[in-house]
Design an enzyme around this catalytic site. Structure first.
Site, PDB file in Angstrom:
ATOM      1  N   ASP A  63      63.836  -3.776  64.863  1.00  0.00           N
ATOM      2  CA  ASP A  63      63.681  -4.526  63.620  1.00  0.00           C
ATOM      3  C   ASP A  63      64.996  -4.602  62.852  1.00  0.00           C
ATOM      4  O   ASP A  63      65.978  -3.919  63.191  1.00  0.00           O
ATOM      5  CB  ASP A  63      62.574  -3.906  62.750  1.00  0.00           C
ATOM      6  CG  ASP A  63      62.666  -2.390  62.636  1.00  0.00           C
ATOM      7  OD1 ASP A  63      63.720  -1.820  62.962  1.00  0.00           O
ATOM      8  OD2 ASP A  63      61.675  -1.776  62.220  1.00  0.00           O
ATOM      9  N   ASN A 123      52.304   5.376  56.694  1.00  0.00           N
ATOM     10  CA  ASN A 123      51.084   4.552  56.680  1.00  0.00           C
ATOM     11  C   ASN A 123      50.683   4.118  58.098  1.00  0.00           C
ATOM     12  O   ASN A 123      49.820   3.269  58.253  1.00  0.00           O
ATOM     13  CB  ASN A 123      51.274   3.322  55.781  1.00  0.00           C
ATOM     14  CG  ASN A 123      52.388   2.405  56.270  1.00  0.00           C
ATOM     15  OD1 ASN A 123      53.012   2.669  57.286  1.00  0.00           O
ATOM     16  ND2 ASN A 123      52.628   1.335  55.540  1.00  0.00           N
ATOM     17  N   HIS A 125      52.684   2.661  60.332  1.00  0.00           N
ATOM     18  CA  HIS A 125      53.396   1.510  60.904  1.00  0.00           C
ATOM     19  C   HIS A 125      54.289   1.949  62.061  1.00  0.00           C
ATOM     20  O   HIS A 125      54.766   3.084  62.101  1.00  0.00           O
ATOM     21  CB  HIS A 125      54.179   0.724  59.838  1.00  0.00           C
ATOM     22  CG  HIS A 125      55.407   1.369  59.306  1.00  0.00           C
ATOM     23  ND1 HIS A 125      55.862   1.193  58.016  1.00  0.00           N
ATOM     24  CD2 HIS A 125      56.326   2.188  59.886  1.00  0.00           C
ATOM     25  CE1 HIS A 125      56.972   1.851  57.841  1.00  0.00           C
ATOM     26  NE2 HIS A 125      57.282   2.474  58.949  1.00  0.00           N
ATOM     27  N   GLU A 130      53.102  -3.321  59.733  1.00  0.00           N
ATOM     28  CA  GLU A 130      52.362  -2.616  58.685  1.00  0.00           C
ATOM     29  C   GLU A 130      50.861  -2.675  58.985  1.00  0.00           C
ATOM     30  O   GLU A 130      50.419  -3.496  59.806  1.00  0.00           O
ATOM     31  CB  GLU A 130      52.639  -3.294  57.337  1.00  0.00           C
ATOM     32  CG  GLU A 130      54.116  -3.381  56.956  1.00  0.00           C
ATOM     33  CD  GLU A 130      54.701  -2.047  56.510  1.00  0.00           C
ATOM     34  OE1 GLU A 130      54.010  -1.012  56.578  1.00  0.00           O
ATOM     35  OE2 GLU A 130      55.873  -2.047  56.094  1.00  0.00           O
TER      36      GLU A 130
END
Ligand code: PGA
Length: 222
Positions: A63, A123, A125, A130
């Site tokens: 990313d 979380n 991810h 996400e």
């Protein structure tokens, strides 16, 4: 898939480093999928000091932030330069960008990733996928969640400086890798790691999709 508990961060980093060395002994043309964040820094230090030869290697980073120039100290390209590429020469290293992201998966299919390194967010991810990201997602532009912006603000002068968007390989892009190492460092990752590995498989916890991958090793240290 199970969680392999390591005694230290160094041990975890070395385990993966040795896995990569072994792969490159078998095939010096192996392709690497690389991750940024604090977790893989120990691995990159290990590799920087290793004899492993990456001069025939293509690498794909997971990313990149949108709208940060490549030489911005918080861009992932800069991070890779500082932590690995300054010490090891690669044949060619790719990052997803606004220009190439529509072709990124085609490029990855041309040079399939042999080993993919992954971290995990608090979380759940993986890369910037996400919660809510589809299992069929390919490389795409994402709006970062408040949670991720907050987690990443520690690297910026202020939370306002954190970019609001990024480009990320999708879940499907990641799942194509032949071997995946998922690394987690610290007690604050334990709950989400357990949910990902032993919990229900769904997009609320994107890392849970890895349960469907045939060759993923999950390493954890505190
Ligand atoms: P970290 O980030 O390695 O800095 O904890 C991991 C991630 O958010 O994917």
């Amino acid at each position: 898939m199970e969680i392999i508990k390591c005694n230290s961060y160094e041990e975890m980093s070395k385990k993966v480093g040795v896995g990569i060395e072994n792969q490159f002994e078998k095939n010096p043309f192996s392709v690497l999928g690389l991750a940024t964040g604090s977790t893989p820094i120990g691995l990159y230090q290990y590799l920087s000091n290793s004899k492993v030869d990456f001069s025939k290697t293509f690498s794909f980073n997971l990313d990149e932030y949108m709208d940060l120039p490549f030489n911005h100290p918080q861009s992932y390209e800069y991070f890779m330069e500082e932590n690995l590429f300054a010490y090891k020469q690669f044949r060619k290293s790719y990052f997803p960008s606004e220009k190439n992201y529509r072709n990124y998966d085609v490029m990855i299919q041309r040079f399939p990733i042999d080993i993919q390194i992954l971290g995990i967010g608090t979380n759940g991810h993986i890369a910037f996928n996400e919660p809510g990201t589809s299992k069929d997602s390919l490389t795409h532009v994402v709006d970062l969640t408040e949670n991720t912006i907050k987690d990443n603000s520690r690297f910026f002068d202020s939370i306002e400086d954190v970019p609001k968007q990024a480009i990320t390989m999708g879940i499907k892009s990641i799942m194509r890798a032949k071997k995946i190492y998922l690394l987690a460092n610290g007690k604050h990752k334990k709950d989400i790691l357990e949910k990902s590995v032993y919990g229900e498989i769904n997009s609320d916890v994107p890392a849970s999709f890895l349960q469907e991958h045939k060759n993923t090793e999950v390493l954890y240290c505190e």
